[in-house]
Motif scaffolding. Structure first.
Motif, mmCIF file in Angstrom:
data_model
loop_
_atom_site.group_PDB
_atom_site.id
_atom_site.type_symbol
_atom_site.label_atom_id
_atom_site.label_comp_id
_atom_site.label_asym_id
_atom_site.label_seq_id
_atom_site.Cartn_x
_atom_site.Cartn_y
_atom_site.Cartn_z
ATOM 1 N N LYS A 87 0.824 -1.201 0.000
ATOM 2 C CA LYS A 87 0.000 0.000 0.000
ATOM 3 C C LYS A 87 0.865 1.261 0.000
ATOM 4 O O LYS A 87 0.561 2.248 -0.688
ATOM 5 C CB LYS A 87 -0.944 -0.007 1.208
ATOM 6 C CG LYS A 87 -2.032 -1.071 1.122
ATOM 7 C CD LYS A 87 -2.914 -1.075 2.364
ATOM 8 C CE LYS A 87 -4.003 -2.146 2.254
ATOM 9 N NZ LYS A 87 -4.867 -2.194 3.460
ATOM 10 N N LYS A 88 1.962 1.224 0.738
ATOM 11 C CA LYS A 88 2.892 2.359 0.757
ATOM 12 C C LYS A 88 3.591 2.498 -0.594
ATOM 13 O O LYS A 88 3.796 3.607 -1.084
ATOM 14 C CB LYS A 88 3.917 2.171 1.877
ATOM 15 C CG LYS A 88 3.324 2.139 3.272
ATOM 16 C CD LYS A 88 4.385 1.874 4.320
ATOM 17 C CE LYS A 88 3.778 1.782 5.717
ATOM 18 N NZ LYS A 88 4.798 1.460 6.749
ATOM 19 N N ASP A 91 1.195 4.082 -3.036
ATOM 20 C CA ASP A 91 1.071 5.522 -2.797
ATOM 21 C C ASP A 91 2.240 6.291 -3.405
ATOM 22 O O ASP A 91 2.080 7.449 -3.824
ATOM 23 C CB ASP A 91 0.996 5.804 -1.296
ATOM 24 C CG ASP A 91 -0.327 5.365 -0.678
ATOM 25 O OD1 ASP A 91 -1.295 5.152 -1.435
ATOM 26 O OD2 ASP A 91 -0.385 5.225 0.562
ATOM 27 N N LEU A 183 -5.031 -0.684 -5.498
ATOM 28 C CA LEU A 183 -4.519 0.174 -4.438
ATOM 29 C C LEU A 183 -4.809 1.645 -4.704
ATOM 30 O O LEU A 183 -5.198 2.384 -3.800
ATOM 31 C CB LEU A 183 -3.002 -0.016 -4.289
ATOM 32 C CG LEU A 183 -2.516 -1.408 -3.902
ATOM 33 C CD1 LEU A 183 -0.992 -1.456 -3.916
ATOM 34 C CD2 LEU A 183 -3.043 -1.809 -2.533
ATOM 35 N N ASN A 184 -4.611 2.049 -5.949
ATOM 36 C CA ASN A 184 -4.776 3.454 -6.315
ATOM 37 C C ASN A 184 -5.432 3.550 -7.687
ATOM 38 O O ASN A 184 -5.113 2.766 -8.577
ATOM 39 C CB ASN A 184 -3.423 4.166 -6.372
ATOM 40 C CG ASN A 184 -2.612 4.011 -5.099
ATOM 41 O OD1 ASN A 184 -1.902 3.024 -4.929
ATOM 42 N ND2 ASN A 184 -2.707 4.981 -4.207
ATOM 43 N N ASP A 186 -9.274 4.505 -8.302
ATOM 44 C CA ASP A 186 -10.595 3.885 -8.194
ATOM 45 C C ASP A 186 -11.391 3.948 -9.493
ATOM 46 O O ASP A 186 -11.952 2.944 -9.946
ATOM 47 C CB ASP A 186 -11.390 4.499 -7.032
ATOM 48 C CG ASP A 186 -11.490 6.020 -7.106
ATOM 49 O OD1 ASP A 186 -10.754 6.627 -7.908
ATOM 50 O OD2 ASP A 186 -12.295 6.596 -6.348
ATOM 51 N N SER A 212 -11.399 -1.028 -2.848
ATOM 52 C CA SER A 212 -10.140 -0.961 -2.116
ATOM 53 C C SER A 212 -9.190 0.097 -2.663
ATOM 54 O O SER A 212 -8.205 0.447 -2.019
ATOM 55 C CB SER A 212 -9.445 -2.330 -2.133
ATOM 56 O OG SER A 212 -9.151 -2.727 -3.461
ATOM 57 N N ALA A 213 -9.464 0.624 -3.858
ATOM 58 C CA ALA A 213 -8.551 1.581 -4.493
ATOM 59 C C ALA A 213 -8.819 3.010 -4.032
ATOM 60 O O ALA A 213 -9.959 3.450 -3.934
ATOM 61 C CB ALA A 213 -8.674 1.500 -6.011
ATOM 62 N N LYS A 214 -7.736 3.734 -3.791
ATOM 63 C CA LYS A 214 -7.837 5.149 -3.442
ATOM 64 C C LYS A 214 -7.997 5.990 -4.710
ATOM 65 O O LYS A 214 -7.498 5.612 -5.775
ATOM 66 C CB LYS A 214 -6.572 5.606 -2.714
ATOM 67 C CG LYS A 214 -6.279 4.893 -1.416
ATOM 68 C CD LYS A 214 -4.960 5.392 -0.839
ATOM 69 C CE LYS A 214 -4.590 4.654 0.434
ATOM 70 N NZ LYS A 214 -3.271 5.093 0.950
ATOM 71 N N PRO A 215 -8.654 7.139 -4.613
ATOM 72 C CA PRO A 215 -8.706 8.046 -5.772
ATOM 73 C C PRO A 215 -7.327 8.651 -6.029
ATOM 74 O O PRO A 215 -6.514 8.765 -5.114
ATOM 75 C CB PRO A 215 -9.715 9.114 -5.339
ATOM 76 C CG PRO A 215 -9.683 9.079 -3.837
ATOM 77 C CD PRO A 215 -9.421 7.649 -3.464
ATOM 78 N N VAL A 216 -7.070 9.012 -7.273
ATOM 79 C CA VAL A 216 -5.774 9.592 -7.642
ATOM 80 C C VAL A 216 -5.835 11.105 -7.481
ATOM 81 O O VAL A 216 -6.747 11.758 -7.998
ATOM 82 C CB VAL A 216 -5.409 9.242 -9.104
ATOM 83 C CG1 VAL A 216 -4.107 9.920 -9.497
ATOM 84 C CG2 VAL A 216 -5.296 7.735 -9.262
ATOM 85 N N LYS A 217 -4.870 11.642 -6.767
ATOM 86 C CA LYS A 217 -4.735 13.093 -6.618
ATOM 87 C C LYS A 217 -3.375 13.487 -7.188
ATOM 88 O O LYS A 217 -2.340 13.285 -6.560
ATOM 89 C CB LYS A 217 -4.840 13.490 -5.143
ATOM 90 C CG LYS A 217 -6.191 13.163 -4.510
ATOM 91 C CD LYS A 217 -6.231 13.556 -3.045
ATOM 92 C CE LYS A 217 -7.580 13.203 -2.423
ATOM 93 N NZ LYS A 217 -7.640 13.570 -0.972
#
Length: 306
Positions: A87-88, A91, A183-184, A186, A212-217
């Motif tokens: 996960k790290k 990111d 992971l990243n 969504d 489970s996926a984070k949105p991309v910023k």
């Protein structure tokens, strides 16, 4: 023997190729057909009673070997540690230019790892910028060798948003897609799974893990870098990097170079994808799977006759 029992045995046979016993819930998720839960549970119990399947604690396996259960439990524990690290890693890598999605793949996505396991990653890039993204990420990976963390950054499979469809359609690719841990990215993985709904033909009970996926910023630096290469020069650079990488891998294949596990290095690549290509791996696995299923069903039929 009923079709449902045959399908349960086939599911266990597939995962037995990886020495991986399953829980009852997992068997149902990877079953190649839909059925009522009560009917499914009854069939599982019947296979155990008839000694076609062995049950240890909550796990089911074709082999009467408790070591497989111990191996799985240790592997699940190790995987939990490695997934936290992954996960790290995700990111960090999502910050790279033209990277739109990162997911865990390989054995780790099946919740299994050992002391030699890598973090295998599935990467989705922007349209027509796969080779720029891959080159930058792999230049970064070279730096990780200095601190002996290269096994955390195994970006094995890349596709770009121009072609999200996985064209090889079989039980292996369906399982690999269905077990990805996004992971990243969504929205990108929502598009990816929509493009690959064909997996439901093989795994009608398995729901794909988008949540489970984070949105991309995107950072300002990422936006500026992409702006610089969003032109004809960027197109030319992407094509050049594709040719350079393909030629380099072609030479590795001719020399039959191997990785640290003794597997001959190979890569299958095109404009919109690149993936590892161990010699006939998928074909060999599918043949092994069909043979395994035939052997299991034949053995069960002999037991019934006796």
């Amino acid at each position: 023997m009923s079709d449902l029992r045959r399908n349960i045995l086939a599911t266990l046979a597939y995962f037995d190729l990886f020495s991986y016993p399953l829980t009852m819930d997992e068997i149902y998720l990877f079953l190649p057909t839909k059925c009522a839960v009560e009917e499914f549970e009854y069939a599982c119990r019947g296979l155990v009673i008839d000694r076609h399947v062995h049950k240890f604690d909550k796990f089911y396996t074709l082999r009467n070997d408790y070591f497989l259960i111990e191996r799985r439990e240790k592997g699940n524990f190790k995987a939990a540690e490695l997934i936290a690290t992954a996960k790290k890693v995700g990111d960090l890598l999502i910050r790279f230019p033209y990277v739109r999605g990162i997911a865990i793949s390989g054995s780790l996505s099946k919740n299994f790892a050992d002391n030699d396991s890598d973090i295998d990653l599935f990467v989705i890039t922007a349209k027509n910028r796969l080779w720029i993204a891959r080159t930058v990420m792999h230049l970064f990976k070279k730096l990780t060798f200095l601190v002996k963390r290269e096994h955390y950054f195994c970006m094995n499979y890349y596709i770009d948003e121009q072609d999200l469809l996985i064209h090889e359609k079989n039980i292996y690719t369906a399982t690999e897609i269905a077990t990805l841990i996004p992971l990243n990215g969504d929205t990108m993985f929502e598009q990816f799974f929509t493009a690959n709904t064909w997996t439901r033909e093989y795994l009608p009970n398995k729901y794909l893990r988008i949540a489970s996926a984070k949105p991309v910023k995107d950072s300002l630096l990422k936006k500026i870098t992409e702006f610089i290469f969003n032109n004809q020069a960027g197109n030319a650079l992407d094509n050049l990097l594709m040719r350079i990488t393909a030629n380099r891998w072609h030479k590795k294949m001719l020399l039959k170079r191997t990785n640290n596990r003794g597997i001959i290095l190979a890569m299958d690549a095109g404009k919109h994808y690149t993936k590892p290509d161990p010699v006939n791996f998928q074909m060999k696995l599918l043949v092994s799977y069909r043979n395994k299923v035939s052997q299991v069903l034949e053995r069960c039929e002999r037991v019934v006759v006796q």
